[in-house]
Design a protein around this motif. Structure first.
Motif, PDB file in Angstrom:
ATOM      1  N   GLU A  42       0.643  -1.108   0.000  1.00 45.93           N
ATOM      2  CA  GLU A  42      -0.063   0.025  -0.116  1.00 45.93           C
ATOM      3  C   GLU A  42       1.117   1.183   0.017  1.00 45.93           C
ATOM      4  N   TYR A  43       0.364   2.239  -0.510  1.00 51.15           N
ATOM      5  CA  TYR A  43       1.031   3.659  -0.362  1.00 51.15           C
ATOM      6  C   TYR A  43      -0.116   4.687  -0.206  1.00 51.15           C
ATOM      7  N   PHE A  44       0.658   6.123  -0.103  1.00 48.90           N
ATOM      8  CA  PHE A  44      -0.419   7.209   0.049  1.00 48.90           C
ATOM      9  C   PHE A  44      -0.081   8.158  -1.079  1.00 48.90           C
ATOM     10  N   GLN A  45      -1.137   8.696  -1.488  1.00 46.76           N
ATOM     11  CA  GLN A  45      -1.132   9.955  -2.470  1.00 46.76           C
ATOM     12  C   GLN A  45      -1.732  10.972  -2.000  1.00 46.76           C
ATOM     13  N   GLN A  46      -1.235  12.183  -2.109  1.00 41.99           N
ATOM     14  CA  GLN A  46      -1.573  13.359  -1.340  1.00 41.99           C
ATOM     15  C   GLN A  46      -2.600  14.135  -2.613  1.00 41.99           C
ATOM     16  N   ASP A  47      -4.007  14.528  -2.021  1.00 39.98           N
ATOM     17  CA  ASP A  47      -4.839  15.231  -2.806  1.00 39.98           C
ATOM     18  C   ASP A  47      -4.250  16.742  -3.019  1.00 39.98           C
ATOM     19  N   SER A  48      -3.973  17.196  -4.273  1.00 39.67           N
ATOM     20  CA  SER A  48      -3.324  18.340  -4.299  1.00 39.67           C
ATOM     21  C   SER A  48      -4.165  19.646  -3.838  1.00 39.67           C
ATOM     22  N   LYS A  49      -5.450  19.269  -3.923  1.00 40.08           N
ATOM     23  CA  LYS A  49      -6.228  20.490  -3.504  1.00 40.08           C
ATOM     24  C   LYS A  49      -6.357  20.702  -1.789  1.00 40.08           C
ATOM     25  N   THR A  50      -6.745  19.262  -1.477  1.00 42.17           N
ATOM     26  CA  THR A  50      -6.997  19.523   0.259  1.00 42.17           C
ATOM     27  C   THR A  50      -5.739  19.075   1.028  1.00 42.17           C
ATOM     28  N   GLY A  51      -4.617  18.530   0.265  1.00 41.30           N
ATOM     29  CA  GLY A  51      -3.633  18.389   1.259  1.00 41.30           C
ATOM     30  C   GLY A  51      -3.755  17.081   1.798  1.00 41.30           C
TER      31      GLY A  51
END
Length: 373
Positions: A42-51
């Motif tokens: 598993e990994y994490f992606q950051q939402d560019s709008k909300t952070g």
């Protein structure tokens, strides 16, 4: 659902080979034998709008495609920031080839993380020759490694201490950034051995350096390419203190012909941070349309500088506090220009028990500064 990960792995290996990041036949074999998804389930992606950080479970084709791409993946998040990652495979293979390992060498890895890089070392050398240490994550890495039949020596602890009872080591590779070479690494390295690590004296201020030990000296050059690793973490490490409130005193105003984003020039920014010897925070002042109109530097002693980033030229500078931060940027940029703007591979590092000196062109060339110990 079935995903042909072996095809994806073969495609990635071919890509890295074509780009010159995976040249050695022995490392090509090790890479093609090591499934990355076992270590990055598993990994994490950051939402560019909300952070916000969104967890991605590797159980569908798009996630497998990401895992078998030449990208770094954030694998742990704490308090809204990534604290661990699986590095770009191309950077990992480039570093492993730079390390110049041979059969029978005893290798220490600083920063076990997911265990993927550990597995590559095991596939190349045999697990009996591999030791690895991390402040966290070791249990999960051990399970993943065991699932592939690897039983290297893993240790939970502060990587700055190395693993004394497993040395001396012929090679030490660090996949976390450090501000200087820890004395324990220097002492645990065998004569003729090598250390490869990312030296960072401030965020974005540093690079890989490869040192070889001869007697009481470890010495070598910074790498011509670029690398960026997360800082080494320590047990019960407190959060870094924020920059102090702006110090008193009358602000000094001036004009500069330098770009207000001088820290985007990696070598002079490294020299600036090396000369200042204290962490420097960088931020921006935005207008009502969220466009940057000024850059701000701030230090722990309350010193600060604000530099105009608009199209005006020259740029207005205001600074105050006990340390003139922008003056330091100007001085080190002048030094860099005076030496024909050296790239990373003209810089080197000499480490002894008493000092860690950064030099230009050769060990007896101009001293550019010293790393703290």
């Amino acid at each position: 659902m079935s995903v042909d990960w072996e095809l994806l792995l073969s495609r990635l290996a071919d890509e890295l080979t074509t780009k010159g990041k995976l040249s050695s036949p022995r490392w090509q074999t090790a890479f093609r034998a090591t499934p990355r998804h076992v270590f990055v389930p598993e990994y994490f992606q950051q939402d560019s709008k909300t952070g916000d950080w969104n967890k991605i479970v590797v159980d569908h084709p798009e996630a497998f495609d990401m895992v078998y791409s030449n990208v770094a993946l954030v694998t742990d998040v704490d308090d809204g920031r990534g604290v661990s990652s699986s590095s770009m495979p191309g950077l990992m293979t480039r570093m492993l080839e730079l390390l110049d390992v041979h059969d029978g060498l005893n290798v220490l890895e600083i920063g076990t993380g997911t265990g993927y890089n550990t597995a590559l070392l095991c596939a190349r050398l045999g697990d009996q020759y591999v030791s690895s240490i991390d402040v966290d994550y070791v249990d999960a890495a051990q399970r993943r490694l065991a699932s592939l039949g690897y039983l290297p020596h893993l240790w939970t602890g502060d990587g700055i201490d190395g693993i004394p009872d497993r040395g001396p080591f012929d090679r030490i590779i660090s996949t976390v950034a450090v501000s200087h070479i820890p004395p324990a690494w220097f002492h645990q390295l065998a004569d003729g051995g090598a250390i490869l690590t990312d030296i960072k004296v401030n965020p974005a201020a540093g690079n890989l350096v490869l040192l070889r030990k001869r007697g009481d000296i470890s010495e070598g050059r910074f790498d011509a390419g670029r690398a960026c690793f997360m800082d080494m973490r320590h047990p019960d490490q407190p959060d870094p203190p924020p920059a102090a409130d702006r110090a008193g005193g009358t602000p000094v105003r001036s004009m500069t012909n330098l770009s207000a984003v001088a820290w985007e020039q990696p070598v002079p920014w490294f020299l600036t941070c090396l000369a200042l010897g204290t962490p420097i925070d960088v931020g921006y002042l935005l207008d009502d349309d969220y466009r940057p109109v000024a850059a701000r530097l701030s230090a722990r002693d309350g010193s600060w500088a604000e530099i105009d980033t608009t199209d005006a030229h020259p740029h207005a500078v205001t600074q105050a506090g006990p340390t003139r931060l922008w003056d330091a940027v100007e001085r080190t940029t002048q030094i860099w220009n005076a030496h024909d703007r050296p790239a990373w591979d003209r810089l080197g590092l000499t480490v002894t028990a008493d000092e860690q000196r950064v030099w230009l062109d050769s060990p007896d060339g101009p001293a550019l500064g010293h790393l703290g110990t």
